[in-house]
Design an enzyme around this catalytic site. Sequence first.
Site, PDB file in Angstrom:
ATOM      1  N   THR A 125      76.437  62.996  24.498  1.00 12.20           N
ATOM      2  CA  THR A 125      77.056  62.887  23.185  1.00 12.20           C
ATOM      3  C   THR A 125      76.187  63.530  22.106  1.00 12.20           C
ATOM      4  OG1 THR A 125      77.650  61.257  21.464  1.00 12.20           O
ATOM      5  CG2 THR A 125      76.002  60.586  23.048  1.00 12.20           C
ATOM      6  N   ASP A 126      76.825  63.953  21.027  1.00 11.18           N
ATOM      7  CA  ASP A 126      76.066  64.487  19.890  1.00 11.18           C
ATOM      8  C   ASP A 126      75.204  63.415  19.233  1.00 11.18           C
ATOM      9  OD1 ASP A 126      78.087  62.991  18.692  1.00 11.18           O
ATOM     10  OD2 ASP A 126      78.864  64.633  17.454  1.00 11.18           O
ATOM     11  N   TYR A 149      73.328  52.377  21.866  1.00  3.13           N
ATOM     12  CA  TYR A 149      74.218  53.260  22.625  1.00  3.13           C
ATOM     13  C   TYR A 149      73.616  54.648  22.772  1.00  3.13           C
ATOM     14  CZ  TYR A 149      77.744  56.870  23.204  1.00  3.13           C
ATOM     15  OH  TYR A 149      78.419  57.994  23.617  1.00  3.13           O
TER      16      TYR A 149
END
Length: 320
Positions: A125-126, A149
């Site tokens: 993810t970015d 996360y």
Amino acid sequence: MIGKILITGGAGFIGSNFIRYFLNAHPGVKTVNLDKLTYCGNPENLAGLEKEPNYEFVKGDICDEDIVARVMAGTDAVIHFAAESHVDNSIKDPLVFTKTNVLGTHILLEAARKSGIKKFLHISTDEVYGSVIEGSSKETDALNPSSPYSASKAAAELVVRGFWKTFGFPAVIVRGSNAFGPRQYPEKLMPLFITNLLENKKVPLMGDGMHRRSWVYVLDFCRAVDFVFEKGIFGEVYNIPGTIELANMDVTKKILSLLDKNESFIERVPDRFGHDQRYSVDGAKLQSLGWRAESDFEESLKETVEWYKNNEEWWKKLKK
């Protein structure tokens, strides 16, 4: 030549859209979907695929070494979507994220290494870059996660890279921008706001609403993953850029407009802890290989709103 592929997390939002795309693009490849079916893994996302001769669903946890070893047998490649992914949940219960995203990835890697797979594509993810106030993150930039996360996703990436460097493991990593589209669990901004408004409820906009995100339609995301799967170089990382950057307030106003609602439906709620102000990734590396997004944001958003309008049975059960 890939004869059998294992896709993890294929009952989730991006995973289910990808499996539908992949089966159509690669009809001769046996596709096995391993998914635990947690709260956001929905079998209805895959309705109709049980009739496909080259598709198989296996219910199982990526942290279960026995199940992973069984489904990995005879597999040529892995595309690893499975992850706990909701930031708010990671703040409430961080350990679940470490177990699934780090330990689960490690178990998959070890089983894949032992079985001699040809390719392992890890979906990241970015958010691993952290907040970027100006410019766009390049693949060579340092990882600077802000939440449990994103920290777990960054840690998982490091395990993948460790396997590549130590064992020559055939791994590739993609870091995606914010995806949106059909079948997204209604805890994320777009589906939550769309479905709340369809129920004539207010939308909970965090903080000042000025947090900025880059958005990519889920089908473009799927095309990008498949593109990297075909052309990506082992040991490399590829950003999947968004097609538009917007503040959350602007996204909210667009959704309000499409559903003929005014700004009185916006409810301001307290900001989350460690809420990153902005994400933006540089997509030049992927684009230099020939990938381009094909979807128009405004049209894709309109299609997404229409999908939720036409599929109330799908999301109402989830919101209960």
